[in-house]
Design a protein around this motif. Structure first.
Motif, PDB file in Angstrom:
ATOM      1  N   GLN A   1      -8.201   0.045   2.936  1.00 54.97           N
ATOM      2  CA  GLN A   1      -7.596  -0.855   1.956  1.00 54.97           C
ATOM      3  C   GLN A   1      -6.607  -1.805   2.632  1.00 54.97           C
ATOM      4  O   GLN A   1      -6.565  -3.006   2.312  1.00 54.97           O
TER       5      GLN A   1
ATOM      6  N   ILE B   1       3.139   2.637   1.861  1.00 54.90           N
ATOM      7  CA  ILE B   1       3.198   3.435   3.085  1.00 54.90           C
ATOM      8  C   ILE B   1       4.561   3.243   3.736  1.00 54.90           C
ATOM      9  O   ILE B   1       4.982   2.106   3.996  1.00 54.90           O
TER      10      ILE B   1
ATOM     11  N   LYS C   1      -6.757   4.656   2.921  1.00 51.99           N
ATOM     12  CA  LYS C   1      -5.600   3.765   2.913  1.00 51.99           C
ATOM     13  C   LYS C   1      -5.739   2.680   3.970  1.00 51.99           C
ATOM     14  O   LYS C   1      -5.416   1.512   3.739  1.00 51.99           O
TER      15      LYS C   1
ATOM     16  N   HIS D   1       0.811  -1.215   0.000  1.00 48.62           N
ATOM     17  CA  HIS D   1       0.000   0.000   0.000  1.00 48.62           C
ATOM     18  C   HIS D   1       0.848   1.271   0.000  1.00 48.62           C
ATOM     19  O   HIS D   1       0.342   2.359   0.279  1.00 48.62           O
TER      20      HIS D   1
END
Length: 313
Positions: free
Chosen positions: A225, A209, A222, A207
């Motif tokens: 998800q 991050i 986010k 993702h």
């Protein structure tokens, strides 16, 4: 330390082996003799997992149920033995093979000749049913609790992606209300249960991050998800018995299966199975940049500095 998918697999395996049976419980090592005495002669009614904690219920008849609580910690492991005719025998069912990081289950004779093998190592707890036995070695916690004590313990745990009644909003709120790094929060079992070092690295990579990003700066979208992805990845881990997060890994599993203990996986296997974990100094699958590492929440965290941009100050 086993991650949540392993504990859920063990809970399912224990339930499949022993549910509805009067079990003989003992502590060959001797360190759990008083607890084993409480369970001995009770009917095993089933086991569940919440994150890295396992809860197995035993019905003594006239009293309230006894609940066995086990946390494997760094060194704990369950192992199984069963009769060849048992429905969960490896040649009939992959469940026991997938359930955990211990030795392969022992298959011993047929139902009429099933004999429990001698204990291997320091067995804290042994559970024996009609056609199967389960041994527990080296847990960090092994205790018998009441239902009320279990409720108190579980109230301290965060939602578990593998439990259908878990509330993802509780996870999102816990992250969004914190200034701590998301890479630290994902390892906090009061924020999300069952995620360990491998899932942390892989979820953050998938993702995009950076692990040092403060929780309050990760968007709700986010986090939604990330939670949905955790549900899928942990379910895959439970089914396979190992963690595989890349499409290529799912397509190219070797005939003999993946290495059970992730830290023993060779580089070639790590390259197939994971995007970031155990790939320090190796090219990122997306951009070719080298995977970086640092220490966060007392464990090594892996990420790509190009795909996972560091947060601006």
């Amino acid at each position: 330390m086993p991650e949540g998918h392993v504990i859920h697999g063990i809970a399912a395996a224990l339930t499949g082996l022993l549910r509805g049976q009067v079990v003989h419980a003992s502590s060959p090592q001797g360190r759990f003799s008083s607890g084993a005495a409480l369970l001995d002669g009770c009917t095993f009614t089933g086991a569940i997992a919440h994150g890295k904690h396992l809860f197995a219920s035993f019905d003594p008849g006239a009293q309230a149920p006894h609940i066995l609580h086990v946390h494997l910690g760094l060194y704990g492991v369950w192992s199984f033995a069963l009769a060849a005719e048992h429905p969960l025998a490896p040649h009939r069912n992959p469940l026991l093979t997938a359930a955990g990081e211990g030795k392969q289950p022992q298959v011993i004779g047929d139902a009429a000749r099933f004999a429990v093998p001698a204990p291997r190592g320091a067995v804290r707890l042994r559970l024996v049913g009609k056609q199967a036995a389960a041994d527990l070695n080296g847990p960090s916690r092994c205790e018998v609790l009441t239902a009320a004590e279990v409720d108190v313990l579980r109230a301290r745990l965060g939602p578990d992606p593998l439990l259908g009644d878990s509330d993802p909003d509780a996870f999102i709120q816990a992250v969004r209300s914190s200034r701590r790094a998301i890479g630290e929060l994902l390892m906090d079992q009061s924020v999300i249960s069952g995620v360990g070092n491998i899932y942390r690295a892989e979820l953050l990579f998938r993702h995009r991050i950076h692990p040092a990003t403060p929780g309050q700066r990760v968007s709700v979208r986010k986090l939604q998800q990330l939670w949905s992805d955790a549900v899928v990845l942990l379910a895959d881990g439970k089914r396979l018995g190992v963690i595989v997060t890349t499409d290529e890994g799912h397509l190219n599993e070797p005939p003999t299966g993946w290495t059970k203990l992730a830290e023993r996986a060779p580089n070639e296997e790590a390259d197939l199975r994971w995007y970031a974990y155990r790939r320090s100094g190796r090219p990122c699958h997306r951009c070719g940049n080298l995977i970086a590492t640092s220490i966060l929440a007392s464990r090594t965290v892996f990420w790509c500095s190009r795909c996972q941009r560091a947060p601006s100050h």
